[in-house]
Design a protein around this motif. Structure first.
Motif, short mmCIF file in Angstrom:
data_model
loop_
_atom_site.label_atom_id
_atom_site.label_comp_id
_atom_site.label_asym_id
_atom_site.label_seq_id
_atom_site.Cartn_x
_atom_site.Cartn_y
_atom_site.Cartn_z
N TRP A 43 8.94 3.23 2.42
CA TRP A 43 7.76 3.67 3.17
C TRP A 43 6.48 2.97 2.75
O TRP A 43 5.53 2.91 3.53
CB TRP A 43 7.55 5.18 3.00
N THR A 44 6.40 2.49 1.53
CA THR A 44 5.09 2.08 1.00
C THR A 44 4.97 0.61 0.63
O THR A 44 3.97 0.21 0.04
CB THR A 44 4.72 2.94 -0.22
N GLU A 47 7.85 -5.10 2.47
CA GLU A 47 9.28 -5.45 2.49
C GLU A 47 10.13 -4.25 2.88
O GLU A 47 11.05 -4.35 3.69
CB GLU A 47 9.70 -5.97 1.12
N GLY A 48 9.82 -3.09 2.30
CA GLY A 48 10.57 -1.88 2.61
C GLY A 48 10.44 -1.48 4.07
O GLY A 48 11.43 -1.15 4.73
N LEU A 49 9.23 -1.51 4.60
CA LEU A 49 9.01 -1.12 5.99
C LEU A 49 9.68 -2.09 6.96
O LEU A 49 10.24 -1.68 7.97
CB LEU A 49 7.51 -1.04 6.29
N ILE A 59 1.63 -3.18 4.87
CA ILE A 59 0.91 -2.03 4.32
C ILE A 59 0.12 -2.47 3.10
O ILE A 59 0.58 -3.30 2.31
CB ILE A 59 1.87 -0.87 3.96
N ASP A 60 -1.06 -1.93 2.99
CA ASP A 60 -1.91 -2.10 1.82
C ASP A 60 -2.05 -0.70 1.22
O ASP A 60 -2.91 0.08 1.64
CB ASP A 60 -3.27 -2.67 2.24
N ARG A 68 -0.02 -1.32 9.15
CA ARG A 68 -0.01 -1.82 10.52
C ARG A 68 1.43 -2.04 10.95
O ARG A 68 2.23 -2.54 10.16
CB ARG A 68 -0.79 -3.13 10.63
N SER A 69 1.73 -1.68 12.18
CA SER A 69 3.08 -1.89 12.69
C SER A 69 3.05 -2.27 14.16
O SER A 69 2.11 -1.93 14.89
CB SER A 69 3.95 -0.63 12.48
#
Length: 169
Positions: A43-44, A47-49, A59-60, A68-69
């Protein structure tokens, strides 16, 4: 006497409105087949997202940082189809709270999206998995808020199912 009646009316009003407001939250909850540290990374981290959420994502992870997605493989981050969520708060491997900062151009509930936010809770289970609880809050009683609530009930359940599927490998 009028002030006593006003006080009683106010107390009754507050008592009746409290549960109604609490009922306006939505919850998607389920067990994800991985330890909390892995689910947290999913989630954070960018790479994971990217591994499970959307073809374009970053993600920052910091207060006021952006997640952002973009779900369209033909789109790109920053174009009108991008969703920007602001990180409101987090406690590593326990809680993440986000709020839509910029909805995609074609999002149908733009007038109400600023009223809601999401909190994700990550809890270890006895067998080394993760209980993930996604809570959406800030929905009003008006028609647009209720339609947005239904949209996010389905969306959050789908998101949870996608994450569960990712860890079933």
């Amino acid at each position: 006497m009028k002030s006593l009646a006003w006080l009683c009316l106010t107390v009754v009003s507050l008592l009746l409105s409290g549960p109604a407001r609490a009922a306006e939250s939505i919850v998607a909850e389920g067990v994800v087949g991985a330890p909390v540290a892995e689910v947290w990374r999913a989630w954070t981290t960018t790479e994971g997202l990217k591994a499970w959420l959307a073809p374009h994502v970053d993600i920052d992870l910091k207060l006021d940082g952006l997640m952002r997605s973009h779900y369209d493989p033909n789109g790109s981050l920053g174009d009108p189809g991008t969703i920007e969520n602001k990180v409101l708060a987090y406690e590593p491997e326990r809680m993440l709270s986000i709020k839509v900062a910029k909805a995609p151009e074609k999002f149908p509930f733009k007038a109400k999206i600023g009223d809601m936010w999401t909190v994700l809770y990550f809890q270890p289970t006895a067998d080394g998995k993760t209980l993930l609880r996604i809570v959406g809050m800030g929905f009003g009683a008006d028609d647009e808020s209720q339609r947005m609530k239904a949209f996010f009930m389905q969306g959050n359940a789908y998101t949870l199912a996608q994450l569960q599927k990712h860890f079933q490998k």
